[in-house]
Scaffold this motif. Sequence first.
Motif, short mmCIF file in Angstrom:
data_model
loop_
_atom_site.label_atom_id
_atom_site.label_comp_id
_atom_site.label_asym_id
_atom_site.label_seq_id
_atom_site.Cartn_x
_atom_site.Cartn_y
_atom_site.Cartn_z
N PHE A 1 -97.57 -13.53 -35.97
CA PHE A 1 -98.34 -13.99 -34.59
C PHE A 1 -99.38 -14.88 -34.47
O PHE A 1 -100.18 -14.55 -35.57
N ILE B 1 -95.65 -17.36 -33.71
CA ILE B 1 -95.18 -17.16 -32.27
C ILE B 1 -96.53 -16.51 -31.97
O ILE B 1 -97.66 -16.26 -32.40
N ASP B 2 -96.91 -17.37 -30.63
CA ASP B 2 -98.69 -17.61 -30.10
C ASP B 2 -98.29 -16.88 -28.98
O ASP B 2 -97.20 -16.74 -27.74
N LEU B 3 -98.76 -15.05 -29.25
CA LEU B 3 -98.29 -14.08 -28.34
C LEU B 3 -98.98 -14.52 -27.09
O LEU B 3 -98.77 -13.51 -25.85
N THR C 1 -103.63 -10.03 -26.54
CA THR C 1 -102.54 -9.78 -26.96
C THR C 1 -102.57 -8.90 -28.40
O THR C 1 -101.67 -8.83 -29.37
N ALA D 1 -101.31 -5.72 -29.20
CA ALA D 1 -99.77 -5.74 -29.15
C ALA D 1 -99.93 -5.75 -31.09
O ALA D 1 -99.28 -4.92 -32.31
N MET E 1 -98.84 -2.72 -34.47
CA MET E 1 -97.90 -3.25 -35.26
C MET E 1 -98.16 -1.96 -36.60
O MET E 1 -97.27 -1.77 -37.59
N VAL F 1 -90.88 -8.49 -40.13
CA VAL F 1 -90.26 -8.28 -38.99
C VAL F 1 -89.30 -10.32 -38.67
O VAL F 1 -90.92 -10.99 -38.74
N GLU F 2 -88.27 -10.10 -38.49
CA GLU F 2 -87.79 -11.15 -37.23
C GLU F 2 -87.27 -10.79 -36.34
O GLU F 2 -86.87 -9.79 -36.14
N VAL F 3 -88.20 -12.00 -35.54
CA VAL F 3 -88.38 -11.39 -33.97
C VAL F 3 -86.87 -12.42 -33.61
O VAL F 3 -86.84 -13.07 -34.21
#
Lengths: 217, 217
Positions: free
Chosen positions: B152, B179-181, B186, B189, B193, B211-213
């Motif tokens: 992220f 992933i640009d949150l 952010t 978040a 984790m 983790v893989e979203v």
Amino acid sequence: MRYAVLGTGEVGRTLGGKLIELGHEVSLGSRVKDNPAAVEWADSMGPGAGHGTFAEAAAFGEVVVNAVGGRVALTVLRSVDEEHLDGKIVLDVSNPIAFEEGQVRLAPVESDSVGEQIQRAFPNTRVVKSLNTINCYLMVDPAMVPGEHQIFVSGEDQSAKEQVTALLGEFGWPPHRVIDLGGIRTARAAEMMLPLWLTLFQHIGHPEFNVEVRRAR
Amino acid sequence: MRYAVLGTGEVGRTLGGKLIELGHEVSLGSRVKDNPAAVEWADSMGPGAGHGTFAEAAAFGEVVVNAVGGRVALTVLRSVDEEHLDGKIVLDVSNPIAFEEGQVRLAPVESDSVGEQIQRAFPNTRVVKSLNTINCYLMVDPAMVPGEHQIFVSGEDQSAKEQVTALLGEFGWPPHRVIDLGGIRTARAAEMMLPLWLTLFQHIGHPEFNVEVRRAR
């Protein structure tokens, strides 16, 4: 099996509906006896679906599903005679979320969790935290999202976790996709995923996603 | 490119080592001038690798990597003249973690984050939070774990996030796995984790996981 599903919101109705579809009996519990949402839900579901107060639902269920908001869970459960909870599994799918000044706030967070609060307040129940990390439609239909994404369980009682894992299996989660995080204290970790979930929800634009833990070995 | 890596722990040395391997120049920053770990690191790395105080490292770097613990990040950055930070990207990979009575405690948590603290305290920097969700060896070698697991980024400045995304690309993270949150808020978040990471670390038994979203569409 007879289930009490406490909460007539989207989560409660969705879980209750899936349980009926699977052939279980469900009493959808609400603060008041004739909650319109509960009445409509029971009517639309047909045989096996009933409704009542939180206390009536809990008295009916062999397993109690907490599908009310995490912040009101204790109040709701305290409205139930302890005899209707003692010895039962309480499957807690809630998050302790509220919106304050447009911001999400979790309480408790990090030093406690709703899962632990319930287990402490009702030591004769067997609390299992699970399913709180995903949207309710995905809870009961994991194939909606591709991949071997997983669901977590936390709880002190191994047989309760096994029984919940079997229920998750009925929902479509094979055992190898149910990760046992450990004791109920690990519910903190699962509840603290909420901000990431909300952020990803905003990023992705819909709630049909989950995480898959990938590992080297 | 010239990088300041603040922190001589495992995270700082690992990131610094990868940057050297990629052909960059690195100054490893420490509280004291001749930190033995930093001296040994620079000697073993050879050309391009140097060390110094936090201030000297920051003065050297075009990009500043915060690899000290999240709880001391502000103290460390305040030991640097602002002119050596102004306009620069600060890549914050830290978590605000401490062990208190054998328990992990995050501070700040939920209502703030280290990423935001740094951005507020140094408004002329461009803070990007990233990489704090995984082990440092995986940071620089994502192929260690199979699958399209992701990393992220959070930050206010789009060009800074793009530059960090390019650096992550050098580490082995293709753009579609970054992933640009959103804004620096952010970072909360991502920092939250950590309890899940620690719980999974205990469950899995080693730190080579991520983790893989997964998403429906």
